[in-house]
Design a protein around this motif. Structure first.
Motif, PDB file in Angstrom:
ATOM      1  N   ILE A 117       0.838  -1.200   0.000  1.00 33.15           N
ATOM      2  CA  ILE A 117       0.000   0.000   0.000  1.00 33.15           C
ATOM      3  C   ILE A 117       0.871   1.247   0.000  1.00 33.15           C
ATOM      4  O   ILE A 117       0.602   2.210  -0.725  1.00 33.15           O
ATOM      5  N   GLU A 118       1.911   1.252   0.816  1.00 27.07           N
ATOM      6  CA  GLU A 118       2.805   2.411   0.865  1.00 27.07           C
ATOM      7  C   GLU A 118       3.514   2.615  -0.471  1.00 27.07           C
ATOM      8  O   GLU A 118       3.659   3.752  -0.932  1.00 27.07           O
ATOM      9  N   ILE A 119       3.946   1.550  -1.113  1.00 28.39           N
ATOM     10  CA  ILE A 119       4.616   1.673  -2.414  1.00 28.39           C
ATOM     11  C   ILE A 119       3.644   2.212  -3.451  1.00 28.39           C
ATOM     12  O   ILE A 119       3.991   3.102  -4.242  1.00 28.39           O
ATOM     13  N   ALA A 120       2.410   1.719  -3.453  1.00 31.55           N
ATOM     14  CA  ALA A 120       1.406   2.209  -4.402  1.00 31.55           C
ATOM     15  C   ALA A 120       1.115   3.689  -4.154  1.00 31.55           C
ATOM     16  O   ALA A 120       0.970   4.464  -5.106  1.00 31.55           O
ATOM     17  N   ASP A 121       1.061   4.084  -2.877  1.00 24.01           N
ATOM     18  CA  ASP A 121       0.828   5.484  -2.540  1.00 24.01           C
ATOM     19  C   ASP A 121       1.987   6.353  -3.021  1.00 24.01           C
ATOM     20  O   ASP A 121       1.773   7.437  -3.586  1.00 24.01           O
ATOM     21  N   LEU A 122       3.199   5.894  -2.817  1.00 29.40           N
ATOM     22  CA  LEU A 122       4.364   6.661  -3.275  1.00 29.40           C
ATOM     23  C   LEU A 122       4.388   6.776  -4.799  1.00 29.40           C
ATOM     24  O   LEU A 122       4.706   7.845  -5.343  1.00 29.40           O
ATOM     25  N   LYS A 123       4.051   5.689  -5.504  1.00 32.10           N
ATOM     26  CA  LYS A 123       4.007   5.749  -6.971  1.00 32.10           C
ATOM     27  C   LYS A 123       2.966   6.749  -7.445  1.00 32.10           C
ATOM     28  O   LYS A 123       3.198   7.508  -8.399  1.00 32.10           O
ATOM     29  N   GLU A 124       1.827   6.787  -6.773  1.00 29.39           N
ATOM     30  CA  GLU A 124       0.775   7.755  -7.142  1.00 29.39           C
ATOM     31  C   GLU A 124       1.254   9.180  -6.905  1.00 29.39           C
ATOM     32  O   GLU A 124       1.022  10.074  -7.729  1.00 29.39           O
ATOM     33  N   ARG A 125       1.925   9.416  -5.801  1.00 29.24           N
ATOM     34  CA  ARG A 125       2.445  10.760  -5.523  1.00 29.24           C
ATOM     35  C   ARG A 125       3.482  11.170  -6.567  1.00 29.24           C
ATOM     36  O   ARG A 125       3.495  12.316  -7.029  1.00 29.24           O
ATOM     37  N   ILE A 126       4.367  10.246  -6.944  1.00 28.22           N
ATOM     38  CA  ILE A 126       5.377  10.544  -7.960  1.00 28.22           C
ATOM     39  C   ILE A 126       4.708  10.871  -9.287  1.00 28.22           C
ATOM     40  O   ILE A 126       5.090  11.824  -9.971  1.00 28.22           O
ATOM     41  N   ARG A 127       3.674  10.091  -9.640  1.00 32.20           N
ATOM     42  CA  ARG A 127       2.953  10.345 -10.893  1.00 32.20           C
ATOM     43  C   ARG A 127       2.331  11.738 -10.888  1.00 32.20           C
ATOM     44  O   ARG A 127       2.420  12.479 -11.863  1.00 32.20           O
ATOM     45  N   LYS A 128       1.758  12.134  -9.759  1.00 30.47           N
ATOM     46  CA  LYS A 128       1.153  13.464  -9.664  1.00 30.47           C
ATOM     47  C   LYS A 128       2.215  14.561  -9.739  1.00 30.47           C
ATOM     48  O   LYS A 128       2.009  15.586 -10.405  1.00 30.47           O
ATOM     49  N   LEU A 129       3.347  14.359  -9.059  1.00 29.46           N
ATOM     50  CA  LEU A 129       4.414  15.362  -9.109  1.00 29.46           C
ATOM     51  C   LEU A 129       4.991  15.495 -10.517  1.00 29.46           C
ATOM     52  O   LEU A 129       5.290  16.606 -10.977  1.00 29.46           O
ATOM     53  N   GLU A 130       5.137  14.366 -11.228  1.00 30.36           N
ATOM     54  CA  GLU A 130       5.621  14.426 -12.601  1.00 30.36           C
ATOM     55  C   GLU A 130       4.623  15.150 -13.501  1.00 30.36           C
ATOM     56  O   GLU A 130       5.018  15.924 -14.380  1.00 30.36           O
ATOM     57  N   ALA A 131       3.346  14.928 -13.261  1.00 30.36           N
ATOM     58  CA  ALA A 131       2.329  15.620 -14.061  1.00 30.36           C
ATOM     59  C   ALA A 131       2.355  17.107 -13.779  1.00 30.36           C
ATOM     60  O   ALA A 131       2.230  17.933 -14.698  1.00 30.36           O
ATOM     61  N   ILE A 132       2.546  17.496 -12.530  1.00 30.86           N
ATOM     62  CA  ILE A 132       2.623  18.923 -12.183  1.00 30.86           C
ATOM     63  C   ILE A 132       3.866  19.526 -12.830  1.00 30.86           C
ATOM     64  O   ILE A 132       3.829  20.640 -13.381  1.00 30.86           O
ATOM     65  N   ALA A 133       4.979  18.817 -12.784  1.00 27.06           N
ATOM     66  CA  ALA A 133       6.219  19.330 -13.355  1.00 27.06           C
ATOM     67  C   ALA A 133       6.115  19.502 -14.873  1.00 27.06           C
ATOM     68  O   ALA A 133       6.700  20.423 -15.443  1.00 27.06           O
ATOM     69  N   SER A 134       5.367  18.642 -15.529  1.00 24.69           N
ATOM     70  CA  SER A 134       5.242  18.757 -16.990  1.00 24.69           C
ATOM     71  C   SER A 134       4.107  19.694 -17.393  1.00 24.69           C
ATOM     72  O   SER A 134       3.913  19.952 -18.577  1.00 24.69           O
ATOM     73  N   GLY A 135       3.340  20.192 -16.414  1.00 23.19           N
ATOM     74  CA  GLY A 135       2.287  21.156 -16.701  1.00 23.19           C
ATOM     75  C   GLY A 135       0.966  20.520 -17.132  1.00 23.19           C
ATOM     76  O   GLY A 135       0.115  21.197 -17.699  1.00 23.19           O
ATOM     77  N   VAL A 136       0.762  19.265 -16.863  1.00 28.38           N
ATOM     78  CA  VAL A 136      -0.464  18.575 -17.247  1.00 28.38           C
ATOM     79  C   VAL A 136      -1.468  18.710 -16.098  1.00 28.38           C
ATOM     80  O   VAL A 136      -1.128  18.543 -14.940  1.00 28.38           O
ATOM     81  N   ASP A 137      -2.725  19.039 -16.476  1.00 26.12           N
ATOM     82  CA  ASP A 137      -3.783  19.094 -15.464  1.00 26.12           C
ATOM     83  C   ASP A 137      -4.301  17.699 -15.168  1.00 26.12           C
ATOM     84  O   ASP A 137      -4.546  16.914 -16.066  1.00 26.12           O
ATOM     85  N   LEU A 138      -4.496  17.408 -13.897  1.00 27.37           N
ATOM     86  CA  LEU A 138      -5.024  16.094 -13.505  1.00 27.37           C
ATOM     87  C   LEU A 138      -6.520  16.138 -13.400  1.00 27.37           C
ATOM     88  O   LEU A 138      -7.143  16.982 -12.961  1.00 27.37           O
TER      89      LEU A 138
END
Length: 81
Positions: free
Chosen positions: A60-81
């Motif tokens: 669960i913690e690994i899945a949560d961290l992967k989701e956070r990384i995905r969101k941070l990468e999307a923010i860094a690339s300027g994509v709206d979630l």
């Protein structure tokens, strides 16, 4: 004088009926609470499973961290979630 005695008898009868009704409802309420308490006890997990397995928590913690990384990468690339 007779009318006052009848009124007192009626009042006493109503009071006794009210006490009996309240007592019966209280017993019913306590029974319902006991039933719900028993249902909760039956649903309770065994002590060894109450906190879950360490492997499951790690997943669960690994899945949560992967989701956070995905969101941070999307923010860094300027994509709206």
């Amino acid at each position: 004088m007779m009318m006052m005695e009848i009124d007192m008898i009626v009042a006493a009868t109503v009071l006794v009926a009210l006490v009996i009704t309240a007592g019966t409802m209280l017993l019913g309420w306590q029974g319902w609470l006991a039933l719900k308490n028993r249902e909760l006890e039956l649903r309770r997990l065994p002590p060894e499973m109450e906190h879950g397995s360490p492997e499951g928590m790690a997943r669960i913690e690994i899945a949560d961290l992967k989701e956070r990384i995905r969101k941070l990468e999307a923010i860094a690339s300027g994509v709206d979630l």
